[in-house]
Scaffold this active site. Structure first.
Site, PDB file in Angstrom:
ATOM      1  N   ARG A  30      39.739   2.146  -4.774  1.00 45.62           N
ATOM      2  CA  ARG A  30      39.208   1.946  -5.847  1.00 45.62           C
ATOM      3  C   ARG A  30      40.061   0.502  -6.270  1.00 45.62           C
ATOM      4  NH1 ARG A  30      39.406   7.195  -6.559  1.00 45.62           N
ATOM      5  NH2 ARG A  30      37.475   8.397  -6.607  1.00 45.62           N
ATOM      6  N   HIS A  36      33.229  -2.955  -5.462  1.00 43.76           N
ATOM      7  CA  HIS A  36      33.216  -1.404  -5.198  1.00 43.76           C
ATOM      8  C   HIS A  36      32.368  -1.257  -4.070  1.00 43.76           C
ATOM      9  CE1 HIS A  36      33.369   2.898  -6.346  1.00 43.76           C
ATOM     10  NE2 HIS A  36      32.134   2.903  -5.798  1.00 43.76           N
ATOM     11  N   ARG A  93      34.513  -0.334  -1.034  1.00 43.35           N
ATOM     12  CA  ARG A  93      34.658   1.239  -0.683  1.00 43.35           C
ATOM     13  C   ARG A  93      33.657   1.835  -0.288  1.00 43.35           C
ATOM     14  NH1 ARG A  93      37.484   5.954  -2.915  1.00 43.35           N
ATOM     15  NH2 ARG A  93      35.897   7.137  -4.278  1.00 43.35           N
ATOM     16  N   HIS A 139      37.469  11.666  -4.157  1.00 42.39           N
ATOM     17  CA  HIS A 139      36.499  11.800  -5.285  1.00 42.39           C
ATOM     18  C   HIS A 139      36.056  13.284  -5.147  1.00 42.39           C
ATOM     19  CE1 HIS A 139      32.138  10.302  -6.372  1.00 42.39           C
ATOM     20  NE2 HIS A 139      32.892  10.506  -7.609  1.00 42.39           N
ATOM     21  N   TYR A 181      39.731  21.286  -0.175  1.00 40.97           N
ATOM     22  CA  TYR A 181      39.943  20.246   0.750  1.00 40.97           C
ATOM     23  C   TYR A 181      41.537  20.086   1.100  1.00 40.97           C
ATOM     24  CZ  TYR A 181      35.448  18.749  -1.147  1.00 40.97           C
ATOM     25  OH  TYR A 181      34.195  18.649  -1.162  1.00 40.97           O
TER      26      TYR A 181
END
Length: 250
Positions: free
Chosen positions: A72, A180, A183, A206, A215
């Site tokens: 970001r 953005h 990304r 995210h 994760y």
């Protein structure tokens, strides 16, 4: 706008039903009140590199990392020399830059635990990253990696002006392209590597705290595989460009 109007009308008519002014609400179209965001555009690998070549040299790697490391803007603006390992194989997101409505700037931690992460840099752009650190970044480990021409923190407005963003993205065939979207482009390219949703979200930073915990144990090794596959895509595009296919306009 249409979905909002439909929801308002349905609510008004529901009240009319409750007040026995009408027997049945005629607003019964399935899914009519659901807003679906417009799909954002993605760039090709060649367009990302073309854009990186158009902007001033000190912003080139910022473009490449936004796309190929899925960072970001606030994460990029907060990067410091110490966040890169000695061989520029990885970078670690430890902070983000927030610009408040009154114009004040604040460096703080990412919003979620998942936002604080180590990202493998595709091998195809590591030389660019090393060159940027050599040419534009002070030797102090706490030095910001991306700054304005005068050495100040790189505000979004300064970046937009310095990069001549609207003209630059139009020049590479991407009118209306947002920062953005770089990304988004990187995430799209990464999804084509066959990585799982969990691994993609770990790379993107995210996720909720709960999903980040799920994760965490798979992120590091799979992230390297994602970066390697991205690097392969970059090299293939560059090889095609050198051979005369998909040659960009100078």
């Amino acid at each position: 706008m249409t979905a909002k109007a439909y929801r308002l009308l349905r609510a008004v008519l529901n009240t009319a039903v409750d007040d026995e002014l009408i027997r049945r609400n005629p607003c019964r179209i399935q899914g009519a009140g659901i807003e679906r965001p417009t799909e954002r555009p993605t760039a090709t690998v060649a367009q990302v590199f073309h854009l990186a070549d158009i902007v001033p040299g000190r912003l080139r790697v910022l473009i490449l990392l936004a796309a190929f490391a899925s960072l970001r803007y606030g994460e990029l603006a907060a990067l410091r020399r110490r966040d890169f390992d000695s061989r520029c194989q990885t970078l670690t997101v430890r902070a983000t830059l927030v610009e408040r409505q009154d114009g004040t700037l604040l460096f703080g931690p990412p919003k979620t635990d998942a936002g604080m992460r180590t990202v493998t840099i595709p091998a195809a752009i590591r030389r660019d990253v090393r060159a940027h650190l050599d040419d534009f970044v002070d030797e102090d480990q706490d030095a910001l990696v991306f700054i304005g021409a005068t050495g100040a923190v790189l505000r979004r407005s300064n970046f937009q002006r310095t990069s001549n963003w609207r003209v630059s993205v139009a020049a590479v065939g991407l009118p209306g392209f947002h920062f953005h979207d770089l990304r988004h482009t990187g995430n799209t390219l990464a999804s084509r590597t066959g990585a799982s949703l969990a691994d993609l979200m770990a790379r993107m930073g995210h996720a909720s705290t709960r999903t980040a915990m799920i994760y965490q144990h798979t992120a590091r090794e799979q992230d390297k595989q994602i970066a390697d596959a991205l690097s392969s895509q970059i090299k293939k595009s560059q090889d095609r460009a050198r051979s005369g296919h998909g040659k960009r306009n100078e």
